[in-house]
Design an enzyme around this catalytic site. Structure first.
Site, mmCIF file in Angstrom:
data_model
loop_
_atom_site.group_PDB
_atom_site.id
_atom_site.type_symbol
_atom_site.label_atom_id
_atom_site.label_comp_id
_atom_site.label_asym_id
_atom_site.label_seq_id
_atom_site.Cartn_x
_atom_site.Cartn_y
_atom_site.Cartn_z
ATOM 1 N N HIS A 1 -4.276 3.105 1.984
ATOM 2 C CA HIS A 1 -3.768 4.569 0.540
ATOM 3 C C HIS A 1 -3.698 3.776 -0.784
ATOM 4 O O HIS A 1 -3.399 3.933 -1.234
ATOM 5 C CB HIS A 1 -2.254 3.935 0.966
ATOM 6 C CG HIS A 1 -1.259 5.373 2.036
ATOM 7 N ND1 HIS A 1 -1.752 6.308 2.334
ATOM 8 C CD2 HIS A 1 -1.747 5.496 3.176
ATOM 9 C CE1 HIS A 1 -1.698 7.074 2.767
ATOM 10 N NE2 HIS A 1 -0.740 6.289 4.105
ATOM 11 N N GLU B 1 0.496 -0.757 0.360
ATOM 12 C CA GLU B 1 -0.358 -0.070 0.002
ATOM 13 C C GLU B 1 0.821 1.540 -0.066
ATOM 14 O O GLU B 1 0.514 2.591 -0.244
ATOM 15 C CB GLU B 1 -1.101 -0.521 1.320
ATOM 16 C CG GLU B 1 -0.872 0.918 2.944
ATOM 17 C CD GLU B 1 -1.518 1.139 2.998
ATOM 18 O OE1 GLU B 1 -1.866 1.847 2.749
ATOM 19 O OE2 GLU B 1 -1.118 1.276 4.660
ATOM 20 N N ASN B 2 2.209 1.739 0.367
ATOM 21 C CA ASN B 2 2.980 2.137 0.441
ATOM 22 C C ASN B 2 3.650 2.076 -0.184
ATOM 23 O O ASN B 2 4.967 2.758 -0.042
ATOM 24 C CB ASN B 2 3.502 2.399 1.689
ATOM 25 C CG ASN B 2 2.495 2.703 2.892
ATOM 26 O OD1 ASN B 2 2.478 1.317 3.272
ATOM 27 N ND2 ASN B 2 1.723 3.398 3.290
HETATM 28 FE FE FE2 Z 1 -1.754 1.595 5.868
#
Ligand code: FE2
Length: 265
Positions: A68, A39-40
């Site tokens: 995200h 997610e990042n």
């Molecule tokens: Fe998160």
């Protein structure tokens, strides 16, 4: 059967350290199923189709995300190209299943390993100190009613340790593993719960540890000290790959071991 779950990849440093280690970890431990939280992965905010493809090339079977998920607009088209049958890569990029019904993407992927074992990966997101969304406990119940695979891995993306522990015990004996993501801090509580579910409150970030949960520390410090807004950038220093290795019986899905992994440069 061995399952490798790699914690949240953060930025280019995270992608680099995972690329450095993932092959030898998968070989050494005879990994049958690889799940990676991404997610990042794109500069600390979301994931792009190109980066998702790169991580699939590293050997991931299923990618999970989190809050995200919507940071990169181009991911929406990628997700919309997913087919319900599940043979294509976009279908293997999960978002939390308890997001608002009808939004793009899927919260569960069901597949079969090269060795012929059916499995499911489910992602849920917590509600404590996070955006209000649907109840992850009842959504888990509803989804589990339709899953036939015995081997089921749950990525529970949450902030509060209490909520994550609650989900572990709630799903104990019904899934193979409940593995926490989102805080970017690995916890030392990996264990097998009473009915055979492997649990760890947070697997930890795969990213730069000379940082404040992945972000350049000076930028975050400035915000804490002044309260003024500022742009956050992904840090680079001291990258580590954090992961959990779960061993289970492919016939029953019951976990027999969980091992915490943290590898630096
Ligand atoms: Fe998160």
């Amino acid at each position: 059967m061995n399952i490798l779950f790699v914690g949240d990849i953060f930025g280019s440093a995270g992608r680099r350290i995972v690329r450095e280690h993932i092959d030898h970890v998968r070989r050494t431990h005879g990994v049958d199923l690889t799940i990676i939280n991404v997610e990042n992965a794109a500069g600390g905010f979301g994931v792009t189709p190109q980066i998702a493809d790169d991580i699939f090339e590293m050997g991931a079977d299923v990618l999970t995300t989190g809050n995200h998920m919507w940071d990169k607009k181009e991911l929406l088209d990628y997700l919309s190209s997913a087919t319900p049958v599940g043979q294509e890569r976009p279908r293997r990029v999960l978002r939390p299943a308890n997001f608002t019904p009808g939004v793009p993407g899927y919260g569960v992927f069901e597949g079969t390993t090269a060795g012929g074992v059916d499995y499911a990966v489910m992602q849920l997101q917590g509600r404590i100190f996070m955006t209000p969304i649907d109840d992850p406990f009842r959504v888990a119940d509803a989804l589990l009613a339709d899953i036939e695979a015995k081997v089921i891995v749950v990525d529970f993306h949450g902030e509060a340790t209490s909520e994550k522990a609650a989900m572990g015990w709630y799903l104990d004996g019904r899934v193979t593993a409940v593995l926490g993501t989102h805080t970017h801090i690995p916890t030392a509580d990996e264990r097998i719960l009473h009915r055979g579910t492997a649990f760890q409150t947070d697997v930890g970030m795969s990213g730069p540890y000379d940082s404040i949960i992945g972000v350049e520390k000076d930028l975050v410090l400035r915000k804490f000290l002044t309260g003024m807004p500022g742009k956050f950038e992904a840090a680079k220093g001291n990258p580590k790959m954090c992961a959990a290795l779960v061993t289970c019986d492919p016939m029953t899905g019951r976990a027999s071991a969980i091992q915490r992994i943290m590898l630096g440069e």
